[in-house]
Design a protein around this motif. Structure first.
Motif, short mmCIF file in Angstrom:
data_model
loop_
_atom_site.label_atom_id
_atom_site.label_comp_id
_atom_site.label_asym_id
_atom_site.label_seq_id
_atom_site.Cartn_x
_atom_site.Cartn_y
_atom_site.Cartn_z
N PRO A 202 0.82 -1.21 0.00
CA PRO A 202 0.00 0.00 0.00
C PRO A 202 0.86 1.26 0.00
CG PRO A 202 -0.22 -1.22 2.08
CD PRO A 202 0.66 -2.02 1.19
N LEU A 203 0.26 2.34 -0.50
CA LEU A 203 0.97 3.62 -0.62
C LEU A 203 1.51 4.10 0.72
CD1 LEU A 203 1.81 5.95 -2.48
CD2 LEU A 203 -0.43 6.99 -2.02
N TRP A 204 0.73 3.97 1.80
CA TRP A 204 1.18 4.46 3.11
C TRP A 204 2.47 3.77 3.53
CZ3 TRP A 204 1.73 0.86 6.91
CH2 TRP A 204 0.98 -0.32 6.80
N LEU A 205 2.62 2.50 3.21
CA LEU A 205 3.81 1.75 3.60
C LEU A 205 5.02 2.11 2.73
CD1 LEU A 205 5.27 -0.37 5.24
CD2 LEU A 205 4.23 -2.13 3.77
N THR A 206 4.80 2.16 1.44
CA THR A 206 5.89 2.53 0.52
C THR A 206 6.42 3.93 0.85
OG1 THR A 206 4.90 1.15 -1.20
CG2 THR A 206 6.51 2.78 -1.91
N ASN A 207 5.51 4.88 1.04
CA ASN A 207 5.92 6.25 1.38
C ASN A 207 6.69 6.29 2.69
OD1 ASN A 207 4.78 7.26 -0.93
ND2 ASN A 207 2.92 7.99 0.08
N PHE A 208 6.21 5.55 3.68
CA PHE A 208 6.86 5.51 4.99
C PHE A 208 8.32 5.05 4.86
CE2 PHE A 208 8.12 3.56 8.97
CZ PHE A 208 7.66 4.45 9.92
N VAL A 209 8.53 3.95 4.15
CA VAL A 209 9.88 3.41 3.97
C VAL A 209 10.77 4.41 3.24
CG1 VAL A 209 11.23 1.59 2.82
CG2 VAL A 209 9.15 1.00 4.10
N LEU A 210 10.26 5.00 2.18
CA LEU A 210 11.05 5.97 1.41
C LEU A 210 11.44 7.18 2.26
CD1 LEU A 210 9.12 5.92 -1.99
CD2 LEU A 210 11.44 5.05 -1.55
N VAL A 211 10.49 7.72 3.02
CA VAL A 211 10.76 8.91 3.83
C VAL A 211 11.75 8.60 4.94
CG1 VAL A 211 9.74 10.53 5.49
CG2 VAL A 211 8.66 10.18 3.27
N TYR A 212 11.55 7.50 5.65
CA TYR A 212 12.43 7.20 6.79
C TYR A 212 13.87 6.99 6.37
CZ TYR A 212 10.09 7.33 11.20
OH TYR A 212 9.52 7.78 12.36
N GLN A 213 14.08 6.47 5.17
CA GLN A 213 15.45 6.22 4.74
C GLN A 213 16.16 7.49 4.28
OE1 GLN A 213 16.07 1.72 3.92
NE2 GLN A 213 14.96 2.58 2.21
N LYS A 214 15.44 8.62 4.23
CA LYS A 214 16.11 9.88 3.89
C LYS A 214 15.83 10.97 4.93
CE LYS A 214 12.51 11.26 0.62
NZ LYS A 214 12.21 11.52 -0.77
N LEU A 215 15.20 10.61 6.04
CA LEU A 215 14.83 11.58 7.07
C LEU A 215 16.06 12.18 7.75
CD1 LEU A 215 12.19 12.67 8.28
CD2 LEU A 215 12.39 10.93 10.05
N SER A 216 16.02 13.49 7.96
CA SER A 216 17.09 14.19 8.68
C SER A 216 16.49 15.43 9.34
CB SER A 216 18.21 14.62 7.71
OG SER A 216 17.77 15.66 6.87
N LYS A 217 17.29 16.11 10.15
CA LYS A 217 16.76 17.31 10.80
C LYS A 217 16.47 18.42 9.80
CE LYS A 217 21.27 18.78 12.58
NZ LYS A 217 21.99 19.03 13.83
N GLU A 218 17.04 18.33 8.59
CA GLU A 218 16.79 19.34 7.56
C GLU A 218 15.48 19.11 6.82
OE1 GLU A 218 20.00 17.86 7.68
OE2 GLU A 218 20.68 19.59 8.84
N ASN A 219 14.89 17.91 6.92
CA ASN A 219 13.67 17.66 6.15
C ASN A 219 12.55 17.03 6.98
OD1 ASN A 219 14.43 14.98 6.43
ND2 ASN A 219 14.91 14.67 4.27
N LEU A 220 12.47 17.39 8.25
CA LEU A 220 11.43 16.85 9.12
C LEU A 220 10.01 17.16 8.63
CD1 LEU A 220 12.89 17.35 12.72
CD2 LEU A 220 12.69 15.22 11.42
N GLN A 221 9.87 18.15 7.76
CA GLN A 221 8.56 18.47 7.21
C GLN A 221 7.99 17.28 6.43
OE1 GLN A 221 11.41 19.82 6.09
NE2 GLN A 221 11.42 19.58 3.87
N LEU A 222 8.85 16.35 6.00
CA LEU A 222 8.39 15.16 5.29
C LEU A 222 7.50 14.27 6.17
CD1 LEU A 222 11.61 14.06 3.36
CD2 LEU A 222 9.54 15.08 2.40
N LEU A 223 7.62 14.43 7.49
CA LEU A 223 6.78 13.64 8.40
C LEU A 223 5.29 13.85 8.10
CD1 LEU A 223 8.74 14.19 11.74
CD2 LEU A 223 8.67 12.10 10.35
N ALA A 224 4.92 15.04 7.67
CA ALA A 224 3.52 15.34 7.36
C ALA A 224 3.01 14.53 6.18
CB ALA A 224 3.35 16.84 7.09
#
Length: 153
Positions: free
Chosen positions: A14-36
């Protein structure tokens, strides 16, 4: 995604899972807005330190966590999913100037997540808090490692 095995595992996910994996693997303090883009506004987030209800509180929690980190990297190694739930197996590597003499710390953990619509509404992390935090402190670290050694023998 860099992990070919993970690409195959997420095929048809599902989209929610794919997006979650993609975001977490590039998450940093510079892009925390991606959490939304991955968390539902009514999300429940649980880790060994806190339980957080709602996206605004979750965002504040992440901001505080990432504030003092020099680096933080998640590698999601395996995903098992069915319907609206998934288990993720990951390795987090982070660096904090006051922990482990400023050197990198590696922690292995798992997450149980649930999706609703196209976002994650429930996220619970399971990890060794001793390895993540207590063992990285000068005095408490030695005591924690000693206790673990004694418990194993």
């Amino acid at each position: 995604m860099e992990n070919k095995t993970l690409d195959h595992t997420l095929q048809g996910a599902p989209l929610w899972l794919t997006n979650f994996v993609l975001v977490y693997q590039k998450l940093s303090k510079e892009n925390l807005q991606l959490l939304a883009t991955i968390y539902h506004e009514n999300v429940t987030f649980i880790d060994p330190l806190h339980t957080v209800e709602g996206f605004d509180d979750l965002y504040q929690y992440f901001e505080n966590l990432y504030q003092n980190l020099s680096a933080c990297d998640f590698v999601i190694e395996e995903v098992i999913w069915q319907d609206s739930q998934a288990s993720l197996f990951w390795t987090m590597t982070y660096q904090h100037p006051k922990l482990n003499k400023g050197k990198m710390v590696t922690v292995v953990g798992t997450s149980h997540i649930k999706g609703e619509g196209d976002k994650v509404i429930y996220h619970r992390d399971f990890l060794d808090l001793g390895a993540m935090l207590y063992e990285q402190l000068p005095i408490l670290g030695k005591l924690t490692k000693w206790i673990k050694t004694k418990a194993a023998n």
